[in-house]
Design a protein around this motif. Structure first.
Motif, PDB file in Angstrom:
ATOM      1  N   ALA A  30       0.852  -1.185   0.000  1.00  0.00           N
ATOM      2  CA  ALA A  30       0.000   0.000   0.000  1.00  0.00           C
ATOM      3  C   ALA A  30       0.892   1.240   0.000  1.00  0.00           C
ATOM      4  O   ALA A  30       2.082   1.169   0.329  1.00  0.00           O
ATOM      5  CB  ALA A  30      -0.900   0.008   1.240  1.00  0.00           C
ATOM      6  N   TRP A  32       0.848   5.358   1.279  1.00  0.00           N
ATOM      7  CA  TRP A  32       0.215   6.475   1.966  1.00  0.00           C
ATOM      8  C   TRP A  32       0.974   7.740   1.584  1.00  0.00           C
ATOM      9  O   TRP A  32       2.229   7.748   1.580  1.00  0.00           O
ATOM     10  CB  TRP A  32       0.277   6.291   3.486  1.00  0.00           C
ATOM     11  N   LYS A  55      -2.734   4.453  -6.363  1.00  0.00           N
ATOM     12  CA  LYS A  55      -3.960   4.323  -5.559  1.00  0.00           C
ATOM     13  C   LYS A  55      -3.673   4.488  -4.062  1.00  0.00           C
ATOM     14  O   LYS A  55      -3.965   3.601  -3.235  1.00  0.00           O
ATOM     15  CB  LYS A  55      -4.638   2.977  -5.824  1.00  0.00           C
ATOM     16  N   ARG A  57      -3.677   6.046  -0.088  1.00  0.00           N
ATOM     17  CA  ARG A  57      -4.465   6.795   0.891  1.00  0.00           C
ATOM     18  C   ARG A  57      -3.717   8.111   1.029  1.00  0.00           C
ATOM     19  O   ARG A  57      -2.506   8.110   1.288  1.00  0.00           O
ATOM     20  CB  ARG A  57      -4.481   6.063   2.238  1.00  0.00           C
ATOM     21  N   ILE A 107      -6.737  11.522   8.373  1.00  0.00           N
ATOM     22  CA  ILE A 107      -7.423  10.252   8.168  1.00  0.00           C
ATOM     23  C   ILE A 107      -6.758   9.189   9.049  1.00  0.00           C
ATOM     24  O   ILE A 107      -5.578   9.326   9.396  1.00  0.00           O
ATOM     25  CB  ILE A 107      -7.425   9.810   6.684  1.00  0.00           C
ATOM     26  N   GLU A 109      -5.787   5.176   9.675  1.00  0.00           N
ATOM     27  CA  GLU A 109      -5.554   3.838   9.108  1.00  0.00           C
ATOM     28  C   GLU A 109      -4.992   2.978  10.231  1.00  0.00           C
ATOM     29  O   GLU A 109      -3.807   3.095  10.579  1.00  0.00           O
ATOM     30  CB  GLU A 109      -4.540   3.918   7.963  1.00  0.00           C
TER      31      GLU A 109
END
Ligand SMILES: [Fe+2]
Length: 247
Positions: A30, A32, A55, A57, A107, A109
């Motif tokens: 992932a 960020w 893609k 966050r 945000i 996570e």
């Protein structure tokens, strides 16, 4: 899970590509991104497109905000303002729309809160001193908070049970830091595209949530390529020169 942490890319495509190449061996799952994808640098459209393709966050940064017209460019110094106005003309509708949809509020996570400046003042506040870090402790609920904005890789660790005992630590590239939930921390990966800690290499971090480690990394990149593109675009000389010094 391993996560690639990017911040303050600032439209520096050569630096971003160097980081993505360097990070490949970590097989991250992932991405960020802590904001300021654009501003200062010569490749805003390319950088937004590249980051979008990951893609991530992501949260918005102050330069992103200025470019999409959510705040007045007058709040910037004269050189940064020039680049904000220049950048605005060079972004596609798709990129402007994507930046416009990035959240301004922090945000969450898992164990991590993500924000650009600070959890208390997400777009503007610089977490540079232990006192500022301590004042932000009550403004996030997770064990850890990730910030960008200062362009300096570091971390602030809070002694368990204390709101006031904060250790500010510079990080060393390649040396993993163990994260312990009992000791809350604010971590900064540094800047991909405009480092300001006297090391001109691109900065980023790899977070491993299974091993609970934070690994600061530096990636050399062809600074002269970014500088040539800035010169060709007529961007301010001081912004071109500072990339040599990581300042
Ligand atoms: Fe920035």
């Amino acid at each position: 899970m391993r996560i690639l942490i990017l911040s303050d890319i600032h439209a520096n495509l050569a630096a971003l590509e160097a980081v993505l190449t360097d990070a490949q061996s970590f097989e991250y799952e992932a991405v960020w991104c802590l904001g300021d994808i654009v501003g200062y640098g010569p490749e805003p459209e390319e950088c937004v497109a590249r980051v979008r393709s990951l893609k991530p966050r992501a949260v918005v940064g102050n330069h992103d905000w200025a470019v999409i017209g959510r705040m007045d460019a007058e709040d910037f110094n004269v050189e940064a303002r020039r680049v904000v106005l220049w950048t605005r003309q060079r972004l596609s509708a798709i990129s402007l729309n994507w930046l416009s949809n990035l959240p301004h509020e922090p945000i969450v996570e898992g164990d991590f809160t993500l924000t650009h400046g600070s959890p208390r003042d997400p777009v503007w506040e610089y977490v540079v001193y232990p006192a500022v870090a301590a004042a932000n402790l009550a403004h996030f609920q997770t064990p850890f908070c990730l910030v960008g904005h200062t362009h300096v890789p570091n971390l602030f660790v809070f002694a368990a049970g204390s709101q006031h005992k904060v250790n500010a630590m510079r990080v060393r590239p390649g040396q993993p830091i163990a994260l312990e939930k009992a000791n809350r921390a604010i971590l900064n990966p540094g800047s991909v595209g405009q480092p300001r800690d006297s090391d001109p290499r691109a900065a980023y971090a790899i977070l491993d949530t299974e091993r609970s480690t934070w690994l600061p990394r530096r990636a050399p990149y062809p600074i002269e390529v970014t500088q040539a593109h800035m010169r060709a675009a007529g961007l301010p000389e001081r912004l071109i020169n500072r990339l040599d010094f990581g300042w």
